[in-house]
Motif scaffolding. Structure first.
Motif, mmCIF file in Angstrom:
data_model
loop_
_atom_site.group_PDB
_atom_site.id
_atom_site.type_symbol
_atom_site.label_atom_id
_atom_site.label_comp_id
_atom_site.label_asym_id
_atom_site.label_seq_id
_atom_site.Cartn_x
_atom_site.Cartn_y
_atom_site.Cartn_z
ATOM 1 N N TRP A 122 -6.184 -14.515 -8.858
ATOM 2 C CA TRP A 122 -6.677 -14.308 -7.491
ATOM 3 C C TRP A 122 -5.609 -13.609 -6.647
ATOM 4 O O TRP A 122 -5.923 -12.717 -5.854
ATOM 5 C CB TRP A 122 -7.043 -15.641 -6.851
ATOM 6 N N ALA A 123 -4.357 -14.017 -6.825
ATOM 7 C CA ALA A 123 -3.270 -13.417 -6.041
ATOM 8 C C ALA A 123 -3.068 -11.950 -6.400
ATOM 9 O O ALA A 123 -2.951 -11.092 -5.514
ATOM 10 C CB ALA A 123 -1.982 -14.211 -6.258
ATOM 11 N N THR A 124 -3.024 -11.641 -7.700
ATOM 12 C CA THR A 124 -2.825 -10.242 -8.095
ATOM 13 C C THR A 124 -4.024 -9.389 -7.685
ATOM 14 O O THR A 124 -3.855 -8.250 -7.249
ATOM 15 C CB THR A 124 -2.575 -10.113 -9.610
ATOM 16 N N ALA A 125 -5.237 -9.938 -7.808
ATOM 17 C CA ALA A 125 -6.426 -9.172 -7.417
ATOM 18 C C ALA A 125 -6.408 -8.853 -5.928
ATOM 19 O O ALA A 125 -6.785 -7.743 -5.518
ATOM 20 C CB ALA A 125 -7.692 -9.944 -7.782
ATOM 21 N N ALA A 126 -5.975 -9.807 -5.102
ATOM 22 C CA ALA A 126 -5.930 -9.570 -3.658
ATOM 23 C C ALA A 126 -4.960 -8.442 -3.329
ATOM 24 O O ALA A 126 -5.260 -7.561 -2.505
ATOM 25 C CB ALA A 126 -5.527 -10.855 -2.938
ATOM 26 N N LEU A 127 -3.793 -8.456 -3.960
ATOM 27 C CA LEU A 127 -2.821 -7.385 -3.731
ATOM 28 C C LEU A 127 -3.350 -6.052 -4.238
ATOM 29 O O LEU A 127 -3.284 -5.030 -3.535
ATOM 30 C CB LEU A 127 -1.504 -7.732 -4.419
ATOM 31 N N ILE A 128 -3.903 -6.046 -5.432
ATOM 32 C CA ILE A 128 -4.389 -4.794 -6.018
ATOM 33 C C ILE A 128 -5.538 -4.224 -5.201
ATOM 34 O O ILE A 128 -5.595 -3.016 -4.945
ATOM 35 C CB ILE A 128 -4.790 -5.014 -7.480
ATOM 36 N N ASP A 129 -6.469 -5.076 -4.770
ATOM 37 C CA ASP A 129 -7.588 -4.588 -3.961
ATOM 38 C C ASP A 129 -7.100 -3.947 -2.664
ATOM 39 O O ASP A 129 -7.622 -2.910 -2.231
ATOM 40 C CB ASP A 129 -8.553 -5.724 -3.636
ATOM 41 N N ALA A 130 -6.108 -4.564 -2.043
ATOM 42 C CA ALA A 130 -5.569 -4.001 -0.801
ATOM 43 C C ALA A 130 -4.937 -2.639 -1.060
ATOM 44 O O ALA A 130 -5.138 -1.688 -0.291
ATOM 45 C CB ALA A 130 -4.549 -4.963 -0.191
ATOM 46 N N VAL A 131 -4.172 -2.524 -2.145
ATOM 47 C CA VAL A 131 -3.526 -1.243 -2.461
ATOM 48 C C VAL A 131 -4.565 -0.204 -2.871
ATOM 49 O O VAL A 131 -4.424 0.986 -2.555
ATOM 50 C CB VAL A 131 -2.459 -1.436 -3.553
#
Length: 407
Positions: A299-308
């Motif tokens: 969930w944490a990596t997906a949130a960062l990746i989606d923002a980028v």
């Protein structure tokens, strides 16, 4: 578009919004998942899988609507390749690279080339492959007047052997790079079929030999009257490739947890010697703790990746002349952060899933090891330590990453 093979899915009508496109990508993942482990063992060329991508409309999702394309953003395209990668990292990589090379005329081309190539690939539903490894310096480009002649060898010609169009990179005698798009069956192109790596086995990433490959000057992207005018926007191509990889890794890790979870629920047996015996493995405290850790990290990596994804997408769809080095620098360091984070967490997760599935899950017939093999293989594309250093220099010194072939 044709009916999807293996499942009774009607793909005649193209999706109309990002949510519907994501649902379509999930359907594609369902189709690919049916025999993903068997295909990984066989390592065969993914001709049928490329056809599935075409039939589903995913190949032209970035194409203009007036040409029959989906008219979607890069943020959507990146989510689609991630979803496909949950089932098959090889096909997800090929789709992501296709998106990159299909956008090559936007990165480098003249307005006339953009119109010509984008309409051509979108209307004909063509698939891109490419051989542009910048560390290979042995492709020479000779100016024969109205045409160019390419000779040499390229490693890692990912997807070219199963593509319709191929992107090539070579060097002119004066040192200028030449990025050329040719038909994949052009005389003089020889696919050596020597890809024999432990992971990403269906990407057809073997080497290619070029012997007197002839292309018109109009196929040299960005050149007008044999001259080229660089833009900051050109360098977004390298950042886009890095973010494609980042989404690929997220998809592979998500797929690993999904398949491991299904196996744990249906097959894993509880451990009877711990003094706190459970009726099912799904009640084991250490198994629940592990899956909680997996899910939290993803969930944490997906949130960062989606923002980028959103940040880079805004630049990719901006006016090319408007993109600044400062804007590029901000998104570059964020991509480096996202990539190094999912590599670390993804490798850990794809290793630890065996702890919560048990010894029987190592049977070759399941192929669960392919998630780690795929992620481990592709994440060596360029050293992750350099991504960490880039983020560190930004945090400590306020410096953006220097533009390069890998940043």
């Amino acid at each position: 578009m044709a009916l999807a093979p293996a499942l009774d899915l009607d793909w005649q009508t193209a999706p109309r919004d990002p949510a519907a496109w994501l649902a379509r990508a999930r359907q594609v993942a369902e189709v690919l998942a049916v025999d993903a482990a068997a295909r990984d063992r066989a390592g065969t060329a993914p001709h049928e899988q490329v056809k599935i991508l075409k039939d589903a409309g995913l190949v032209t999702v970035l194409g203009r609507p007036e040409h029959g394309g989906g008219g979607q953003s890069w943020a959507t395209a990146l989510r689609l390749l991630r979803e496909v990668s949950t089932a098959d990292g090889s096909v997800g990589q090929l789709l992501g690279y296709h998106y990159l090379w299909a956008w090559a005329v936007r990165f480098f081309g003249t307005p006339e080339q953009i119109d010509e190539f984008e309409e051509r690939y979108t209307r004909a539903n063509l698939f891109f492959g490419g051989a542009i490894n910048p560390r290979d310096k042995d492709v020479t480009v000779t100016d024969d007047g109205d045409t160019l002649r390419l000779n040499g060898r390229k490693s890692f010609a990912s997807g070219s052997a199963v593509s319709d169009l191929t992107c090539l990179m070579g060097t002119l005698p004066d040192g200028r790079p030449a990025f050329v798009i040719v038909d994949s069956n052009t005389p003089g192109l020889v696919y050596n079929h020597d890809w024999d790596n432990m992971g990403q086995r269906q990407t057809e990433s073997g080497s290619m030999t070029l012997t007197d490959v002839i292309a018109p000057w109009s196929a040299a992207i960005g050149y007008r009257d044999k001259q080229i005018a660089p833009l900051v926007y050109n360098s977004l191509s390298l950042l886009t490739l890095q973010l494609i990889m980042t989404n690929l890794y997220q998809g592979i890790a998500e797929g690993a947890v999904a398949e491991a979870g299904e196996y744990t629920r249906t097959t894993t047996r509880p451990w009877p010697y711990g003094g706190d015996n459970k009726e099912s493995a799904s009640e084991e405290w250490y198994i629940l703790e592990a899956y909680g850790d997996f899910r939290s990290k993803l969930w944490a990596t997906a949130a960062l990746i989606d923002a980028v994804n959103d940040e880079l997408s805004q630049l990719l769809h901006a006016e090319r002349e408007s993109v600044t080095m400062d804007q590029r620098g901000h998104v570059a360091v964020r991509i480096s952060a996202a990539k190094q984070r999912i590599i670390k967490d993804g490798l850990e997760i794809t290793t630890r899933i065996f702890d919560v599935m048990g010894a029987r899950s190592t049977s070759a017939r399941y192929g669960f090891d392919r998630f780690w093999r795929n992620l481990r293989t592709h994440s060596l594309h360029d050293p992750v330590a350099y991504k960490q250093r880039e983020v560190g220099r930004f945090q400590l010194l306020g410096e953006f990453p220097e533009p390069s072939f890998y940043t």
